[in-house]
Motif scaffolding. Structure first.
Motif, PDB file in Angstrom:
ATOM      1  N   ASP A  38      -6.647  -5.301  11.393  1.00 25.56           N
ATOM      2  CA  ASP A  38      -7.699  -4.566  12.521  1.00 25.56           C
ATOM      3  C   ASP A  38      -6.996  -3.925  13.202  1.00 25.56           C
ATOM      4  O   ASP A  38      -7.109  -3.991  14.400  1.00 25.56           O
ATOM      5  N   ALA A  39      -6.140  -2.526  13.239  1.00 25.64           N
ATOM      6  CA  ALA A  39      -4.910  -2.014  13.692  1.00 25.64           C
ATOM      7  C   ALA A  39      -5.554  -0.170  12.988  1.00 25.64           C
ATOM      8  O   ALA A  39      -5.297  -0.079  12.027  1.00 25.64           O
ATOM      9  N   PRO A  40      -4.526   0.815  13.640  1.00 25.23           N
ATOM     10  CA  PRO A  40      -4.942   1.718  13.084  1.00 25.23           C
ATOM     11  C   PRO A  40      -3.950   1.912  12.126  1.00 25.23           C
ATOM     12  O   PRO A  40      -3.768   2.865  11.586  1.00 25.23           O
ATOM     13  N   THR A  41      -3.141   1.051  11.647  1.00 22.84           N
ATOM     14  CA  THR A  41      -2.178   1.384  10.557  1.00 22.84           C
ATOM     15  C   THR A  41      -3.256   1.315   9.208  1.00 22.84           C
ATOM     16  O   THR A  41      -3.970   0.787   9.428  1.00 22.84           O
ATOM     17  N   PRO A  42      -2.714   1.905   8.428  1.00 21.97           N
ATOM     18  CA  PRO A  42      -3.412   2.008   7.317  1.00 21.97           C
ATOM     19  C   PRO A  42      -3.405   0.489   6.367  1.00 21.97           C
ATOM     20  O   PRO A  42      -2.669   0.194   6.136  1.00 21.97           O
ATOM     21  N   PRO A  43      -4.741   0.099   6.130  1.00 24.51           N
ATOM     22  CA  PRO A  43      -4.370  -0.519   5.344  1.00 24.51           C
ATOM     23  C   PRO A  43      -3.867  -1.043   3.693  1.00 24.51           C
ATOM     24  O   PRO A  43      -2.665  -2.450   3.985  1.00 24.51           O
ATOM     25  N   VAL A  44      -3.472   0.101   3.194  1.00 28.61           N
ATOM     26  CA  VAL A  44      -2.683   0.087   2.390  1.00 28.61           C
ATOM     27  C   VAL A  44      -1.194  -0.071   2.301  1.00 28.61           C
ATOM     28  O   VAL A  44      -0.392  -0.678   1.906  1.00 28.61           O
ATOM     29  N   VAL A  45      -1.093   0.688   3.627  1.00 28.95           N
ATOM     30  CA  VAL A  45       0.949   0.906   4.240  1.00 28.95           C
ATOM     31  C   VAL A  45       0.844  -1.200   4.667  1.00 28.95           C
ATOM     32  O   VAL A  45       1.990  -1.958   4.391  1.00 28.95           O
ATOM     33  N   VAL A  46      -0.019  -1.441   5.386  1.00 26.95           N
ATOM     34  CA  VAL A  46       0.126  -3.076   5.041  1.00 26.95           C
ATOM     35  C   VAL A  46       0.122  -3.994   4.776  1.00 26.95           C
ATOM     36  O   VAL A  46       0.948  -4.719   4.218  1.00 26.95           O
ATOM     37  N   GLY A  47      -0.651  -3.981   3.609  1.00 29.02           N
ATOM     38  CA  GLY A  47      -0.601  -4.049   2.254  1.00 29.02           C
ATOM     39  C   GLY A  47       0.659  -4.265   1.080  1.00 29.02           C
ATOM     40  O   GLY A  47       1.786  -5.218   0.616  1.00 29.02           O
ATOM     41  N   ILE A  48       1.174  -3.203   1.421  1.00 31.53           N
ATOM     42  CA  ILE A  48       2.745  -2.828   1.161  1.00 31.53           C
ATOM     43  C   ILE A  48       3.348  -4.103   1.793  1.00 31.53           C
ATOM     44  O   ILE A  48       4.300  -4.113   0.802  1.00 31.53           O
ATOM     45  N   GLY A  49       3.166  -3.760   2.832  1.00 30.25           N
ATOM     46  CA  GLY A  49       4.239  -3.926   3.731  1.00 30.25           C
ATOM     47  C   GLY A  49       4.377  -5.639   3.659  1.00 30.25           C
ATOM     48  O   GLY A  49       6.035  -5.979   3.332  1.00 30.25           O
ATOM     49  N   PHE A  50       3.190  -6.330   3.908  1.00 25.30           N
ATOM     50  CA  PHE A  50       3.157  -8.192   3.129  1.00 25.30           C
ATOM     51  C   PHE A  50       3.835  -8.429   2.145  1.00 25.30           C
ATOM     52  O   PHE A  50       4.434  -9.617   1.624  1.00 25.30           O
TER      53      PHE A  50
END
Length: 155
Positions: free
Chosen positions: A48-60
């Motif tokens: 729940d942040a301005p970072t796109p969820p796709v970027v977060v998913g790839i990062g994790f």
């Protein structure tokens, strides 16, 4: 079987449990990848942040991939197929040091937690459960670490 022949049958990364000839990393890598992608998808869904969820998913996924591959490998590998692994590690000198340190640390934890509980009960002082658990954890780790180093130094 001679020791030389036994070492030739062993590999750097080992084989699957159960007498399989399949290298453990062949299965551990895709299993770890699936688990890392699952972590990435869950993280992206919960982000729940301005970072796109796709970027977060790839990062994790990227960050957790090595650890999850290693974890899968630990559960899948047959120790007897690893080159350089001890046949009975619990009978090693380090195993004896570990056992002595763990036994002593357990006694220390019982003693210190018992004394602290009595002190808190008598004085009526109240502390947060999280602080108490952190204290127990620090005592356990400190006691074990010191006892292990002492046992190692004594030989």
């Amino acid at each position: 079987m001679s020791h030389a022949t036994q070492d030739q049958d062993r590999t750097r990364w080992g084989r699957l449990r159960g007498g399989s000839r399949i290298p453990a990393m062949t299965i551990a890598t895709p299993v770890g990848l699936v688990l890392a992608v699952a972590v990435g998808v869950i993280a992206a869904a919960m982000w729940d942040a301005p970072t796109p969820p796709v970027v977060v998913g790839i990062g994790f996924t990227v960050v957790t991939l090595p650890a999850l591959v290693a974890l899968a490998w630990v559960f899948l590998v047959d120790r007897s197929t690893l080159r350089g692994a001890l046949d009975r590690p619990e009978e090693s000198v380090e195993g004896a040091w570990y056992n002595r340190a763990a036994q002593g640390a357990f006694s220390d934890i019982l003693l210190i937690v018992g004394l602290c509980t009595a002190f808190l009960a008598i004085t009526g002082i109240r502390i947060d459960v999280l602080i108490a658990l952190i204290g127990v954890l620090l005592v356990a780790m400190g006691s074990f670490g010191i006892r292990y180093l002492v046992a190692r130094r004594r030989g």
